[in-house]
Design a protein around this motif. Structure first.
Motif, PDB file in Angstrom:
ATOM      1  N   ILE A 165       7.368   0.297  -5.840  1.00  0.00           N
ATOM      2  CA  ILE A 165       8.630  -0.152  -5.268  1.00  0.00           C
ATOM      3  C   ILE A 165       8.873   0.606  -3.962  1.00  0.00           C
ATOM      4  CG2 ILE A 165      11.127  -0.225  -5.613  1.00  0.00           C
ATOM      5  CD1 ILE A 165      10.697  -0.548  -8.555  1.00  0.00           C
ATOM      6  N   GLY A 166       9.152  -0.092  -2.939  1.00  0.00           N
ATOM      7  CA  GLY A 166       9.411   0.528  -1.645  1.00  0.00           C
ATOM      8  C   GLY A 166       8.441   0.072  -0.584  1.00  0.00           C
ATOM      9  N   ASP A 167       7.139   0.351  -0.802  1.00  0.00           N
ATOM     10  CA  ASP A 167       6.135  -0.041   0.195  1.00  0.00           C
ATOM     11  C   ASP A 167       5.146  -1.069  -0.336  1.00  0.00           C
ATOM     12  OD1 ASP A 167       4.752   1.526  -1.574  1.00  0.00           O
ATOM     13  OD2 ASP A 167       4.008   2.954  -0.108  1.00  0.00           O
ATOM     14  N   GLY A 168       5.245  -1.403  -1.646  1.00  0.00           N
ATOM     15  CA  GLY A 168       4.370  -2.425  -2.195  1.00  0.00           C
ATOM     16  C   GLY A 168       2.920  -2.016  -2.331  1.00  0.00           C
ATOM     17  N   MET A 169       2.617  -0.719  -2.360  1.00  0.00           N
ATOM     18  CA  MET A 169       1.228  -0.282  -2.484  1.00  0.00           C
ATOM     19  C   MET A 169       0.630  -0.786  -3.795  1.00  0.00           C
ATOM     20  SD  MET A 169      -0.308   3.569  -2.777  1.00  0.00           S
ATOM     21  CE  MET A 169       0.027   3.610  -4.528  1.00  0.00           C
ATOM     22  N   PRO A 170      -0.514  -1.475  -3.755  1.00  0.00           N
ATOM     23  CA  PRO A 170      -1.111  -1.994  -4.992  1.00  0.00           C
ATOM     24  C   PRO A 170      -1.773  -0.880  -5.793  1.00  0.00           C
ATOM     25  CG  PRO A 170      -2.518  -2.495  -3.130  1.00  0.00           C
ATOM     26  CD  PRO A 170      -1.285  -1.866  -2.560  1.00  0.00           C
ATOM     27  N   ALA A 171      -1.745  -1.043  -7.097  1.00  0.00           N
ATOM     28  CA  ALA A 171      -2.359  -0.051  -7.987  1.00  0.00           C
ATOM     29  C   ALA A 171      -2.611  -0.705  -9.327  1.00  0.00           C
ATOM     30  CB  ALA A 171      -1.456   1.174  -8.133  1.00  0.00           C
ATOM     31  N   LEU A 172      -3.228   0.067 -10.207  1.00  0.00           N
ATOM     32  CA  LEU A 172      -3.471  -0.364 -11.578  1.00  0.00           C
ATOM     33  C   LEU A 172      -2.828   0.652 -12.521  1.00  0.00           C
ATOM     34  CD1 LEU A 172      -7.238  -1.434 -11.486  1.00  0.00           C
ATOM     35  CD2 LEU A 172      -5.234  -2.942 -11.491  1.00  0.00           C
ATOM     36  N   ALA A 173      -2.148   0.144 -13.536  1.00  0.00           N
ATOM     37  CA  ALA A 173      -1.569   0.997 -14.576  1.00  0.00           C
ATOM     38  C   ALA A 173      -2.465   0.908 -15.800  1.00  0.00           C
ATOM     39  CB  ALA A 173      -0.152   0.550 -14.915  1.00  0.00           C
ATOM     40  N   SER A 233      -4.581   3.985  -7.539  1.00  0.00           N
ATOM     41  CA  SER A 233      -4.427   3.174  -6.337  1.00  0.00           C
ATOM     42  C   SER A 233      -5.620   2.230  -6.185  1.00  0.00           C
ATOM     43  CB  SER A 233      -4.311   4.064  -5.103  1.00  0.00           C
ATOM     44  OG  SER A 233      -5.504   4.822  -4.928  1.00  0.00           O
ATOM     45  N   VAL A 234      -5.361   1.088  -5.560  1.00  0.00           N
ATOM     46  CA  VAL A 234      -6.382   0.069  -5.352  1.00  0.00           C
ATOM     47  C   VAL A 234      -6.427  -0.276  -3.865  1.00  0.00           C
ATOM     48  CG1 VAL A 234      -7.100  -2.288  -5.877  1.00  0.00           C
ATOM     49  CG2 VAL A 234      -6.077  -0.876  -7.657  1.00  0.00           C
ATOM     50  N   GLY A 235      -7.632  -0.195  -3.269  1.00  0.00           N
ATOM     51  CA  GLY A 235      -7.804  -0.582  -1.874  1.00  0.00           C
ATOM     52  C   GLY A 235      -7.186   0.376  -0.889  1.00  0.00           C
ATOM     53  N   THR A 236      -6.724   1.530  -1.319  1.00  0.00           N
ATOM     54  CA  THR A 236      -6.120   2.512  -0.408  1.00  0.00           C
ATOM     55  C   THR A 236      -6.709   3.877  -0.711  1.00  0.00           C
ATOM     56  OG1 THR A 236      -4.047   1.267  -0.392  1.00  0.00           O
ATOM     57  CG2 THR A 236      -3.971   3.517   0.421  1.00  0.00           C
ATOM     58  N   THR A 237      -7.257   4.518   0.301  1.00  0.00           N
ATOM     59  CA  THR A 237      -7.824   5.852   0.133  1.00  0.00           C
ATOM     60  C   THR A 237      -6.771   6.900   0.449  1.00  0.00           C
ATOM     61  OG1 THR A 237      -8.636   5.834   2.414  1.00  0.00           O
ATOM     62  CG2 THR A 237     -10.144   5.064   0.680  1.00  0.00           C
ATOM     63  N   ASN A 238      -6.864   8.021  -0.282  1.00  0.00           N
ATOM     64  CA  ASN A 238      -5.926   9.131  -0.103  1.00  0.00           C
ATOM     65  C   ASN A 238      -4.473   8.669  -0.235  1.00  0.00           C
ATOM     66  OD1 ASN A 238      -8.063  10.948   0.411  1.00  0.00           O
ATOM     67  ND2 ASN A 238      -8.086  10.381   2.576  1.00  0.00           N
TER      68      ASN A 238
END
Length: 282
Positions: free
Chosen positions: A178-186, A198-203
């Motif tokens: 929530i906020g920036d919409g960064m994709p991830a997996l739970a 995190s998915v598709g984003t490094t660091n």
């Protein structure tokens, strides 16, 4: 001896009477002296009499106070039980109102069911619903409560269904922050918590308090459903606590998948090969 004492007492009384009539100052001095002698004895006797007289009252007061204390303790216990029951009713009403509100805004609701049991000590995390195929529940349907996502149905019976909880190691849910919409997996951990990866984003920097909701990727879970809140700071991976705890829920909603799976391909009909009839010429 009795007569002697009686005569002596009468004589002393007569002398005192004559002295009080003919010499009042001398009699007053004598009376004061007698009062000084007898005052301590009178005070002690009076204290003893008062103490003896107060014994019944003290005993009755003790029993009365004891009974009153017992009645007050019983009243406090009844009041405490009533207060606890009232708090339970208020909490249940709040949850039911939240569930009704959620039902109004959740599309394609199949049924509302009760969680009758859930595993809390095993490494596998499952819940059992009191609704199954007869109520329209099918494997793959998402399950959620007023606080957030619970999991998805994996097995169904006539009147029961088994739910794979979000904290199970086999559970993987596409989410976004929530906020920036960064994709991830739970991903479930098996200990009641989930890992945010995190998915598709490094660091990617994950901070305590970051909240994640379903993203809708995959078509199973509708987007925007609360999933978990990050507990510790991490890079690309951090532990999180689910918003919904099955052991604290009464009722949940079972709904259709956000995007229904594509229909199965119909088998193509193979044209039948004509067979020669008996007696026919080639």
């Amino acid at each position: 001896m009795s007569y002697i004492l009686a005569v002596a007492g009468a004589t002393v009384g007569l002398v005192l009477l004559v002295l009080s009539q003919f010499n009042p100052p001398a009699f007053a001095a004598l009376r004061s002296a007698a009062t000084e002698v007898t005052a301590p004895v009178s005070s002690g006797a009076s204290a003893v009499i008062r103490a003896v007289a107060s014994v019944p009252q003290t005993i009755s007061t003790y029993f009365r106070v004891h009974d009153e204390n017992a009645a007050l303790r019983a009243e406090v216990a009844r009041t405490h039980d009533t207060l606890v029951q009232a708090r339970i009713i208020v909490r249940d009403n709040r949850r039911l109102r939240g569930l009704l509100k959620l039902r109004d805004v959740t599309p394609k609701v199949v049924t509302a069911a009760r969680i009758v049991s859930s595993s809390a000590t095993s490494t596998r995390r499952f819940g059992v619903l009191n609704a199954g195929r007869w109520q329209g529940v099918r494997p793959g349907m998402p399950v959620r409560g007023p606080d957030g996502l619970i999991g998805r149905v994996v097995e169904t019976g006539p009147n029961t269904a088994r739910v794979l909880l979000a904290s199970d190691p086999e559970s993987v849910i596409p989410v976004r922050r929530i906020g920036d919409g960064m994709p991830a997996l739970a991903a479930g951990r098996g200990d009641g918590l989930i890992d945010i990866r995190s998915v598709g984003t490094t660091n990617a920097h994950l901070e305590p308090g970051d909240r994640f909701v379903t993203s809708g990727v995959g078509g199973l879970y509708a987007p925007g459903v609360l999933v978990g809140r990050v507990l510790k700071r991490g890079a690309d991976n951090a532990p999180a606590v689910p918003f919904a705890h099955p052991d604290t829920l009464d009722f949940v909603l079972v709904s259709e998948p956000f995007l229904p799976p594509p229909p199965a391909a119909e088998p193509q009909e193979v044209p039948a090969t004509p067979t020669p009839q008996q007696g026919s010429q080639p």
